[in-house]
Design an enzyme around this catalytic site. Structure first.
Site, PDB file in Angstrom:
ATOM      1  N   GLU A 127       1.286   6.289  -6.987  1.00  0.00           N
ATOM      2  CA  GLU A 127       0.260   7.523  -7.155  1.00  0.00           C
ATOM      3  C   GLU A 127       0.867   8.860  -7.117  1.00  0.00           C
ATOM      4  O   GLU A 127       0.603   9.782  -8.151  1.00  0.00           O
ATOM      5  CB  GLU A 127      -0.765   7.470  -6.191  1.00  0.00           C
ATOM      6  CG  GLU A 127      -1.700   6.261  -6.389  1.00  0.00           C
ATOM      7  CD  GLU A 127      -2.938   6.144  -5.457  1.00  0.00           C
ATOM      8  OE1 GLU A 127      -2.898   7.385  -4.782  1.00  0.00           O
ATOM      9  OE2 GLU A 127      -3.904   5.408  -5.787  1.00  0.00           O
ATOM     10  N   GLU A 129       0.717  -1.118   0.194  1.00  0.00           N
ATOM     11  CA  GLU A 129       0.010   0.074  -0.064  1.00  0.00           C
ATOM     12  C   GLU A 129       0.736   1.320  -0.297  1.00  0.00           C
ATOM     13  O   GLU A 129       0.401   2.172  -0.675  1.00  0.00           O
ATOM     14  CB  GLU A 129      -0.861  -0.112   1.235  1.00  0.00           C
ATOM     15  CG  GLU A 129      -1.689   1.089   1.201  1.00  0.00           C
ATOM     16  CD  GLU A 129      -2.799   0.982   0.067  1.00  0.00           C
ATOM     17  OE1 GLU A 129      -3.096   2.227  -0.688  1.00  0.00           O
ATOM     18  OE2 GLU A 129      -3.520   0.055  -0.116  1.00  0.00           O
TER      19      GLU A 129
END
Length: 227
Positions: free
Chosen positions: A85, A78
């Site tokens: 991102e 994650e």
């Protein structure tokens, strides 16, 4: 034409050098991910539940190592997904299909790991079902103390405006409940893991307040699509 993507949340400023500063920057990156990524908050609460199970049921070394490795692997994935991102947002300032596919692929990797962890967790419970059945009183105790503890951690990571005293009450109550569970824990390693997660949740609450997020929600842009 799609509107340009809003700027990403500000990252904690860097400063200093050396191994201590490196650990401080790494910790800031972890807390930043918890504050700004909804999925990371879900993983954190799920890890708390895993820690409560591991500290309430007598498991073998292999089972303990497997569960801890799965939790850490999901966290790693994650955090890596969040870093990707930010890189995509930095390189692409407007909607781009390839950017969306890159983020979807990274999110899919996290999803596969999460589903795999659920399967592994279920398999470990089924394999050790006799131990589970013989741990009735201990499980009841974990549920009685663990559910309020999980609620305290969830409150700390929720992106909602609240008085500062609420965070401190949740933290102190969570620490008290954890202390009571530690008195008769089945695994000090899982208890330490759970204590660390409580510390991460409190740090996230303080960081969110310091950044003045309050009720502000960091929504996903067209490029910042998450599966």
């Amino acid at each position: 034409m799609n509107a340009p993507a809003p700027p990403s949340p500000p990252f904690p400023p860097r400063g200093g050098a050396g191994i201590v500063a490196s650990f401080r920057h790494a910790w800031a990156g972890l807390i930043h991910t918890v504050v700004h990524q909804r999925n990371m908050r879900v993983h954190l609460v799920s890890a708390v539940l895993v820690g409560l199970v591991g500290s309430g049921i007598e498991l073998g070394l292999a089972e303990k190592v497997t569960l801890i490795f799965c939790v850490l692997l999901i966290f790693f994935a994650e955090i890596l997904n969040s870093a990707l991102e930010h890189l995509v947002d930095l390189a692409v300032q407007q909607f781009d299909e390839k950017a969306r596919l890159a983020k979807d692929a990274a999110a899919a990797g996290v999803m596969v790991l999460a589903l795999g962890t659920v399967v592994i967790f279920a398999a470990l419970l089924v394999t050790n079902w006799n131990i589970v059945l013989n741990s009735g009183p201990r499980i009841a105790r974990q549920v009685t103390l663990g559910l309020p503890f999980t609620a305290c951690v969830t409150l700390l990571v929720l992106p909602r405006a609240r008085p500062v005293w609420v965070d401190w009450v949740a933290f102190v109550l969570g620490a008290t409940l954890l202390g009571l569970m530690a008195l008769r824990t089945a695994s000090s390693v899982f208890t330490a893991l759970t204590a660390g997660l409580l510390g991460v949740a409190m740090s996230a609450a303080r960081t969110r307040r310091r950044e003045g997020l309050g009720q502000k929600k960091t929504g996903s842009s067209p490029v910042n699509h998450r599966a």
